[in-house]
Design an enzyme around this catalytic site. Structure first.
Site, PDB file in Angstrom:
ATOM      1  N   GLU A   1       5.598 -10.572   4.303  1.00 12.45           N
ATOM      2  CA  GLU A   1       4.350 -11.088   3.721  1.00 12.45           C
ATOM      3  C   GLU A   1       4.503 -11.632   2.307  1.00 12.45           C
ATOM      4  OE1 GLU A   1       1.019  -8.449   4.172  1.00 12.45           O
ATOM      5  OE2 GLU A   1       1.090  -8.579   6.352  1.00 12.45           O
TER       6      GLU A   1
ATOM      7  N   TYR B   1      -4.118  -8.808  11.980  1.00 14.92           N
ATOM      8  CA  TYR B   1      -5.031  -7.653  12.111  1.00 14.92           C
ATOM      9  C   TYR B   1      -6.420  -8.019  12.625  1.00 14.92           C
ATOM     10  CZ  TYR B   1      -1.583  -4.615   9.974  1.00 14.92           C
ATOM     11  OH  TYR B   1      -0.448  -3.870   9.741  1.00 14.92           O
TER      12      TYR B   1
ATOM     13  N   ASP C   1       0.791  -1.236   0.000  1.00 17.20           N
ATOM     14  CA  ASP C   1       0.000   0.000   0.000  1.00 17.20           C
ATOM     15  C   ASP C   1       0.824   1.289   0.000  1.00 17.20           C
ATOM     16  OD1 ASP C   1       0.776  -0.154   2.680  1.00 17.20           O
ATOM     17  OD2 ASP C   1      -1.198   0.396   3.471  1.00 17.20           O
TER      18      ASP C   1
ATOM     19  N   GLU D   1       3.210  -6.617  13.215  1.00 11.27           N
ATOM     20  CA  GLU D   1       2.190  -5.640  12.787  1.00 11.27           C
ATOM     21  C   GLU D   1       0.853  -5.999  13.413  1.00 11.27           C
ATOM     22  OE1 GLU D   1       1.672  -4.932   8.584  1.00 11.27           O
ATOM     23  OE2 GLU D   1       3.846  -4.978   8.213  1.00 11.27           O
TER      24      GLU D   1
END
Ligand code: GCB
Length: 579
Positions: free
Chosen positions: A400, A452, A162, A488
């Site tokens: 990732e 997340y 992103d 994260e």
């Protein structure tokens, strides 16, 4: 490659400032000079300088140019042109001649320009910069909007990550000199200690006609003279009453390396900074100087208004100031090597870093031999660059990747072997979002986990998110039997938005979710740290999932605290393990 310095035998000046700039719009020979469309700042990204979207998202060829003069007293010296980094790809021309190129942004490169440099006239320096990513670049890009992670599909520009793909000459450009007769080319410092005695191995490589190296550690009794063999040297020094490098006590030493000829004349002189410290993984702990350290901090970005990813000392100082304010002790250089100047600041301020290769979202639907080659090259360049920085306590080979695919196994085996062959003094990690389905964790010392709950799934449900995290951490530990670093977690948050009862995007929600998830992490003895995503809000590619950028910052993009920052400051003021 050494960091450029002015010393007794070396000069240094920078070519930063205003350069001419043009997009490559036709076939003309830009390398011999061109009409500028714009002026740009170096160092800096070009994307956010202008008002026109064409420039902002331009990823094909652009040209940078400037001229410079060399003082004639440098005629007798070897002249080197060095770039701190150019993203993604650079081709460099001096006085119309091609010097060479560099790929994979974020790492430095240099050229010996002794033969081509003019002393009686202006020198014209032209650099072709291109930021077209593909399945063969690291990171990947332009995958026809088919990134694996659904949230990034359809983004503009087309990247499988992103953060905005900023481009340009983003770090300093310098000219430095060395003597022509002999010069130091590479230094590697490795340290251990026993009781009060530091053991420092200093090795190096040089070019030219030096016979010996005289090595001394400034301010100590440690010194030695060693013979050169095949232009390399190795030495072992002892520092008595050694002051170790650590968080809050970042003691640094300066190794002075002098190359000498058979008559004892000093040919080259260079000073390499280092710290004496050890780092290792022992059972469920990361040990810094034999004591457990719990990592509390962030994933970050080099990102700021207008300058993009360009080196900005003021922002760097402010960021480290905020890290100290909030009692963070560490961060990961997500998702690429940060500037050398920032790593040095971390050395000086006692901040622990996980240095990451620019390999974000490697997707095995697209990987080929060239991808692996680029990945290995940049990983080796990163280690070569940062190996002497005591703040770097761990290498991260990627973030990732699709490591639930069997093809990822030989790929990551090769990468972990490469890292270990270059540096046996630091643990190695890989950052995964595949949970217990990850297939490559056998090759790494610490399992890096991006997760997340409460954001991308279980939105608005803090209790359920905590329960999910608890279960998944236990499952991952069962599976991998290694320490887990949460690299994260977090929630997008609009600064100034409040809600009761708590709701996604509000400052209350970010606070409740982050503190709640940390509570779960701290229940687990095998969790070695909590890195929140992200330190600050940052610019992203455009897509439906991002409103004015990624807003998961604990600080805004202007570097002001959101509500959660005040809670973290209080919570983190008491370290998990005694320092
Ligand atoms: C991730 C990525 C990071 C993104 C983050 C997000 O897993 O590693 O680069 O910015 O998620 O906010 O979606």
């Amino acid at each position: 490659m050494l960091y450029p310095k002015r010393t007794q035998t070396r000069d240094l000046f920078e070519l930063n400032g205003i350069w001419n700039f043009a997009r490559e719009l036709d076939e003309s020979n830009y390398a011999e000079g061109f009409t500028a469309e714009k002026q740009v700042a170096v160092p800096g990204s070009y994307n956010d300088l202008f008002t026109d979207n064409e420039f902002r998202t331009w990823e094909k060829g652009t040209w940078y140019a400037r001229s410079f003069q060399l003082p004639r007293m440098l005629r007798s010296e070897r002249i080197v042109l060095r770039f701190g980094s150019v993203s993604y790809r650079a081709e460099v021309y001096l006085n119309g001649q091609h010097l060479g190129g560099h790929e994979t942004g974020y790492t430095p490169f240099e050229f010996d320009i002794t033969e081509l440099a003019k002393f009686d006239d202006e020198n014209l320096l032209c650099v072709r910069v291109e930021n077209t990513l593909s399945n063969e670049t690291v990171p990947m890009g332009n995958l026809q909007n088919k990134p694996e992670a659904g949230q990034f599909a359809g983004q503009y520009p087309d990247t499988p990550f992103d953060f905005f793909p900023y481009a340009g000459i983003q770090r300093p450009v310098a000219i430095y000199t060395t003597p022509k007769t002999a010069w130091l080319d590479q230094v590697a410092v490795e340290t251990t200690y026993e009781g009060n005695t530091g053991h420092v191995s200093i090795g190096g490589r040089c070019c030219g006609q030096a016979a010996k190296a005289f090595i001394s550690v400034q301010g100590t009794e440690a010194s030695t003279t060693v013979e050169l063999h095949d232009q390399t040297f190795a030495s072992m020094l002892k520092i008595e009453s050694v002051q170790l490098w650590g968080v809050n006590r970042p003691n640094l030493y300066q190794a002075r390396i002098q190359l000498i000829d058979t008559d004892g004349n000093v040919l080259d002189d260079y000073t390499q900074q280092f710290g004496v410290r050890t780092v290792k993984v022992d059972g469920n702990r990361i040990l810094l100087n034999e004591k457990p350290v719990y990592l509390q901090g962030f994933g970050r970005h080099e990102d700021f208004h207008i300058i993009g990813k360009g080196l900005n000392h003021s922002v760097n100082i402010r960021d480290h100031e905020l890290l100290k304010w909030i009692h963070a002790n560490s961060y990961r250089t997500t998702h690429y090597p940060y500037s050398e100047e920032l790593i040095q600041l971390a050395d000086e301020q006692g901040i622990l870093l996980i240095a990451e290769a620019p390999a974000v979202s490697i997707n095995f639907d697209y990987v080929n031999e060239q991808t692996l080659k680029a990945h290995k090259k940049v990983l080796a360049e990163l280690i070569e660059r940062d190996r002497n920085n005591p703040s770097v306590i761990m290498w991260s080979v990627a973030n990732e990747a699709t490591t639930d695919r069997p093809e990822s196994i030989p790929y990551f085996k090769e990468l972990s072997e490469l890292v270990r062959s270059m540096d046996s003094t630091r643990p190695v990690t890989m950052i995964s979002c595949k949970g217990a389905d990850d297939l490559v964790m056998d090759f790494f010392d610490v399992v890096g986990v991006n997760t997340y709950p409460g954001w991308y799934h279980l939105p608005g449900q803090v209790d359920a998110a905590k329960e999910h995290l608890r279960a998944s951490l236990k499952q991952m530990h069962e599976q991998f039997r290694k320490p887990i670093l949460i690299t994260e977690f977090g929630a997008d948050t609009i600064a100034g938005m409040h809600s009761l009862p708590v709701e996604q995007w509000s400052e209350e929600y970010q606070t409740e979710l982050i503190l709640g998830l940390i509570e779960v992490m701290r229940e687990m003895d095998f969790v070695v740290g909590e890195h929140i995503w992200n330190f600050a809000d940052f610019r992203t590619a455009q897509g439906f999932a991002r409103v004015g950028g990624n807003k998961k910052g604990v600080f805004t993009r202007e570097r002001q605290p959101k509500m959660v920052a005040h809670f973290l400051k209080k919570f983190w003021s008491k370290p998990r393990y005694e320092d």
